[in-house]
Write an enzyme that holds these catalytic residues in place. Sequence first.
Site, PDB file in Angstrom:
ATOM      1  N   GLY A   1       0.814  -1.219   0.000  1.00 34.59           N
ATOM      2  CA  GLY A   1       0.000   0.000   0.000  1.00 34.59           C
ATOM      3  C   GLY A   1       0.843   1.262   0.000  1.00 34.59           C
TER       4      GLY A   1
ATOM      5  NE  ARG B   1      -5.584   7.054   5.270  1.00 29.78           N
ATOM      6  CZ  ARG B   1      -6.257   6.121   5.941  1.00 29.78           C
ATOM      7  NH1 ARG B   1      -7.055   6.460   6.934  1.00 29.78           N
ATOM      8  NH2 ARG B   1      -6.133   4.843   5.627  1.00 29.78           N
TER       9      ARG B   1
ATOM     10  CG  ASN C   1      -4.297   3.731   8.287  1.00 31.98           C
ATOM     11  OD1 ASN C   1      -3.799   2.966   7.471  1.00 31.98           O
ATOM     12  ND2 ASN C   1      -5.221   3.344   9.141  1.00 31.98           N
TER      13      ASN C   1
ATOM     14  CE  LYS D   1      36.713  11.657  16.528  1.00 35.57           C
ATOM     15  NZ  LYS D   1      37.317  12.058  15.257  1.00 35.57           N
TER      16      LYS D   1
ATOM     17  CE1 TYR E   1      35.985  16.402  20.198  1.00 42.98           C
ATOM     18  CE2 TYR E   1      38.131  17.081  19.361  1.00 42.98           C
ATOM     19  CZ  TYR E   1      36.988  16.306  19.265  1.00 42.98           C
ATOM     20  OH  TYR E   1      36.867  15.416  18.226  1.00 42.98           O
TER      21      TYR E   1
ATOM     22  CG  ASN F   1      40.691  15.710  16.679  1.00 45.99           C
ATOM     23  OD1 ASN F   1      40.431  16.920  16.743  1.00 45.99           O
ATOM     24  ND2 ASN F   1      39.795  14.815  16.338  1.00 45.99           N
ATOM     25  CE1 TYR F   2      40.255  17.553   9.466  1.00 52.26           C
ATOM     26  CE2 TYR F   2      39.091  19.560  10.097  1.00 52.26           C
ATOM     27  CZ  TYR F   2      39.421  18.619   9.148  1.00 52.26           C
ATOM     28  OH  TYR F   2      38.909  18.735   7.879  1.00 52.26           O
TER      29      TYR F   2
ATOM     30  CB  SER G   1      43.766  24.537  33.599  1.00 48.81           C
ATOM     31  OG  SER G   1      43.203  23.819  34.665  1.00 48.81           O
TER      32      SER G   1
ATOM     33  NE  ARG H   1      53.349  29.119  31.308  1.00 46.42           N
ATOM     34  CZ  ARG H   1      52.928  28.610  32.465  1.00 46.42           C
ATOM     35  NH1 ARG H   1      51.823  27.884  32.509  1.00 46.42           N
ATOM     36  NH2 ARG H   1      53.603  28.809  33.563  1.00 46.42           N
TER      37      ARG H   1
END
Length: 469
Positions: free
Chosen positions: A12, A16, A230, A353, A368, A388-389, A407, A442
């Site tokens: 079908g 709807r 439906n 991730k 992150y 990471n990128y 930190s 630094r």
Amino acid sequence: MTVQTVILLAAGEGTRMKSATPKVLHSVAGRSLLGHVLHAVSQLKPAELRIVVGSGREAVETHISQIAPGAVTVVQEQRNGTGHATQLALAGKAPRGTVLILAGDTPLLTGDSLAQFVAAHTAGNFAASVLTAEHPEPTGYGRIIRDDSDELLRIVEEKDASDDEKIIFEINSGVYAFDGEKLAASIGKLTSSNAQGELYLTDVIGILKSAGESVAAIMIDDFTETLGVNDRVQLAESAAMLRDRINDHWMRAGVTIIDPTTTWIDSTVELSNDVTIHPGSALFGSTKVATGAVIGPRTTLTDCVLKEGASVLESIAIQTVIGEGATVGPFTYLRAGTQLGDATKAGAFVEMKNATVGTGSKVPHLSYVGDATIGEGSNIGAATIFVNYDGVEKHHTTVGDQVRIGSDTMLVAPVTIGDGAYTAAGSVITEDVPAGAIGVGRAKQRNVIGWVLRKRAGSKSAIAAEKKG
Ligand code: UD1
Ligand code: CA
């Protein structure tokens, strides 16, 4: 009470739904509508499964090959009705034994109810049985016509029904059991002389009855199991009913659900007893939760594993393993491939991730952590970023055991921090730090005395500085 053949009618259009997605592929509680029906049917272990497809057929066939690879699909090009779809599924042959026919859009139907229906059909030795329900709002459904002694005579469709027939509350659920040979012998006798000009499978009941065969209407106790989808209103209604059914099941199994109306658990999720779920939480996919875990409020877990006593507060996690006694949140985002060891912490405003965090290590604030391995007992200072990128490729960072990352450190991957090493706060670490060393990356601080008084004379800062002498 075995079923030889199951025929699923799913050609079908689902007009709807007003959707680019075929109706039976819409999902509730973690399965497509078709997936729920197939799950219920699988409890009967049919020898053969034939699914009639038509509208949106490529997508439906792909889905079937994933969730029911043993099923045979039959294509219905022209939707000439449920009787026509059944004719195509039979392909002129008479299946032996019992044939169960049902639609692909009834996600609430259970395997238990199907098994009971087939058992009653078999016990009565009927040529055909139809599963019926007393429906409070029968409009739109086929109605069950019985004779003076309450025996099933035939089914009449809404559009063909007389006013007297329309006030019948017993409806056809669209689930049938047939003796295969008798079905095959009568399916060819269908005609389209009805209001919709279609071949109605429902007419087979009347045809068999007129031929002197015994047919039965078998009523289900809970009419909600027969509800079809439906449109999107019915989609939401069945989702809510499934939610309640699933939550009731887990509460009876020893899970505390503080607010079952705002807790959404897919039918594919597994929970242990003494899990607590706070309001506004959703558990999706293959998520598995061990005893003592605490989830929520407002937490979404997709395909996650939570070990004993883990807690996740106000967070989102996808394809993540959360170790024993580990704590996550609030406001933490754990993405695919995150593995938190036992007694670890991923705190507020932390995103991870493809990261492995060893036993007892902590990432408490604003960090992150992407593409990383962190050893045991290490602490990642607030606002540390695993860089990471490089704009083209992703690179890995390795942090050893008992490391103290200061930190606001930038760990520019690929880079390795040795066991027991430190980094100075605010460092940009581009080279490996050997075990036991401190990496300082630094500029040395210098103070320019009186700069504000000279360059910002009269400013609020200058006035404040002057007051202090
Ligand atoms: C059908 C029944 C009705 C019953 C209701 C239960 C008939 C004539 N009527 O009505 O008595 O109360 O189901 O929900 O059977 N399909 C095909 N090919 C077609 C037409 C339909 O595969 O040519 C499939 C649909 O995808 C659907 C099922 O058959 O899964 C039922 O079709 P639908 O058009 O929804 O039938 P109803 O009018 O609801
Ligand atoms: Ca319909």
